[in-house]
Design a protein around this motif. Structure first.
Motif, short mmCIF file in Angstrom:
data_model
loop_
_atom_site.label_atom_id
_atom_site.label_comp_id
_atom_site.label_asym_id
_atom_site.label_seq_id
_atom_site.Cartn_x
_atom_site.Cartn_y
_atom_site.Cartn_z
N ASP A 1 0.84 -1.21 0.00
CA ASP A 1 0.00 0.00 0.00
C ASP A 1 0.87 1.26 0.00
O ASP A 1 0.56 2.26 -0.66
CB ASP A 1 -0.92 0.02 1.22
CG ASP A 1 -2.08 -0.96 1.11
OD1 ASP A 1 -2.34 -1.43 -0.03
OD2 ASP A 1 -2.72 -1.25 2.13
N TYR A 2 1.96 1.19 0.75
CA TYR A 2 2.87 2.34 0.80
C TYR A 2 3.48 2.58 -0.57
O TYR A 2 3.59 3.73 -1.02
CB TYR A 2 3.96 2.09 1.84
CG TYR A 2 4.96 3.21 1.93
CD1 TYR A 2 4.58 4.49 2.31
CD2 TYR A 2 6.30 3.00 1.59
CE1 TYR A 2 5.50 5.54 2.37
CE2 TYR A 2 7.23 4.03 1.65
CZ TYR A 2 6.82 5.29 2.04
OH TYR A 2 7.73 6.32 2.10
N ALA A 3 3.88 1.50 -1.25
CA ALA A 3 4.48 1.64 -2.57
C ALA A 3 3.51 2.33 -3.53
O ALA A 3 3.89 3.25 -4.26
CB ALA A 3 4.88 0.27 -3.11
N VAL A 4 2.26 1.89 -3.50
CA VAL A 4 1.25 2.48 -4.38
C VAL A 4 1.08 3.97 -4.09
O VAL A 4 0.90 4.79 -4.99
CB VAL A 4 -0.09 1.74 -4.24
CG1 VAL A 4 -1.19 2.48 -4.98
CG2 VAL A 4 0.05 0.32 -4.75
N SER A 5 1.19 4.36 -2.81
CA SER A 5 1.05 5.77 -2.44
C SER A 5 2.16 6.62 -3.03
O SER A 5 2.01 7.83 -3.20
CB SER A 5 1.03 5.92 -0.91
OG SER A 5 2.33 5.79 -0.35
N LEU A 6 3.28 5.98 -3.34
CA LEU A 6 4.42 6.69 -3.95
C LEU A 6 4.37 6.66 -5.47
O LEU A 6 5.19 7.30 -6.14
CB LEU A 6 5.74 6.04 -3.51
CG LEU A 6 6.08 6.01 -2.02
CD1 LEU A 6 7.35 5.19 -1.79
CD2 LEU A 6 6.26 7.42 -1.48
N GLY A 7 3.41 5.91 -5.99
CA GLY A 7 3.36 5.73 -7.44
C GLY A 7 4.31 4.65 -7.91
O GLY A 7 4.57 4.50 -9.11
#
Length: 242
Positions: free
Chosen positions: A173-179
């Protein structure tokens, strides 16, 4: 299939971050190489891990206070003479890209900008990637996660992945928040269950640094996206079993 990324080239058998290590990684069967970049005093993109040249060369001083010409005169295998006699140099990223034109390897570029932010590094690296049309073969990682967001703003096509060395809650989820579309965790910070959960969410997992055969076998068994290893030859031989 689990991809094999050679950490700083075949760093377990050759001087790290040298053309010799990258060439050895290709010969060993790696699918790609991982390397580190920093900026020199005259604005060249140099392939070297540490902020200083002290550990890996016969020189002393900070990379960003030296010109690339000064760096290129150093012996990059100085502390590896016990197992590698040939003189090696610190290459530029351009030199590595010229070599990549002759093969199909992937290239994971780690921006060493977590301590020294190196203003303009993202633009310079991506401009070089674009010049060589390597957008589909390059992956950018960093411990500076703000830098990864900037990279995606500069060129949304280039894949990014945050590096981290402590356990994170739902890192996918964190990765997705960074794009970002991948994560590069320190191996001991992530479980098999978390690796599978991340991949189920479409986030690639590429742990570092995977050198033990038991760890390689475990990750191959669950078809982890990729491993980052100092010993690509060892990993290639073991992967054949899977």
């Amino acid at each position: 299939m689990t991809f094999i990324l050679a950490h700083r080239g075949s760093a377990g058998t050759h001087p790290e971050n040298t053309m010799e290590a990258f060439i050895a990684a290709e010969k060993a069967g790696a699918d790609g190489i991982e390397l580190d970049v920093q900026l020199t005093a005259d604005g060249e993109i140099a392939v070297i891990h540490d902020l200083t040249v002290d550990r890996t060369t016969n020189g002393s001083g900070y990379v960003n206070e030296m010109t690339f010409s000064e760096l290129s005169k150093l012996k990059a295998n100085y502390h590896s003479l016990h197992f590698f006699k040939k003189s090696c140099r610190i290459p530029s990223l351009r030199e590595v890209f010229l070599w990549l034109e002759g093969n199909n390897l992937l290239c994971n570029i780690e921006l060493k900008n977590a301590v020294n932010p190196y203003k303009g590094m993202e633009e310079m690296v991506i401009a070089l990637v674009n010049e060589f049309s390597l957008e589909k073969r390059v992956l950018i990682s960093s411990f500076n996660h703000k830098s990864l967001v900037l990279c995606k703003e500069i060129d949304p096509v280039i894949e990014t992945a945050p590096l981290y060395n402590e356990a994170l809650y739902k890192p996918w989820d964190y990765a997705v928040s960074l794009g970002a579309s991948g994560i590069h965790p320190k191996l001991k910070t992530i479980s098999d269950q978390e690796i599978l959960a991340a991949m189920d969410c479409g986030v690639a997992v590429r742990p570092y640094t995977v050198n033990k055969e038991s760890d390689m076998k475990r990750l191959f068994a669950i078809s982890c996206s990729a491993i980052i290893t100092d010993f690509p030859g060892r990993a290639f031989r073991l992967r054949e079993q899977y």
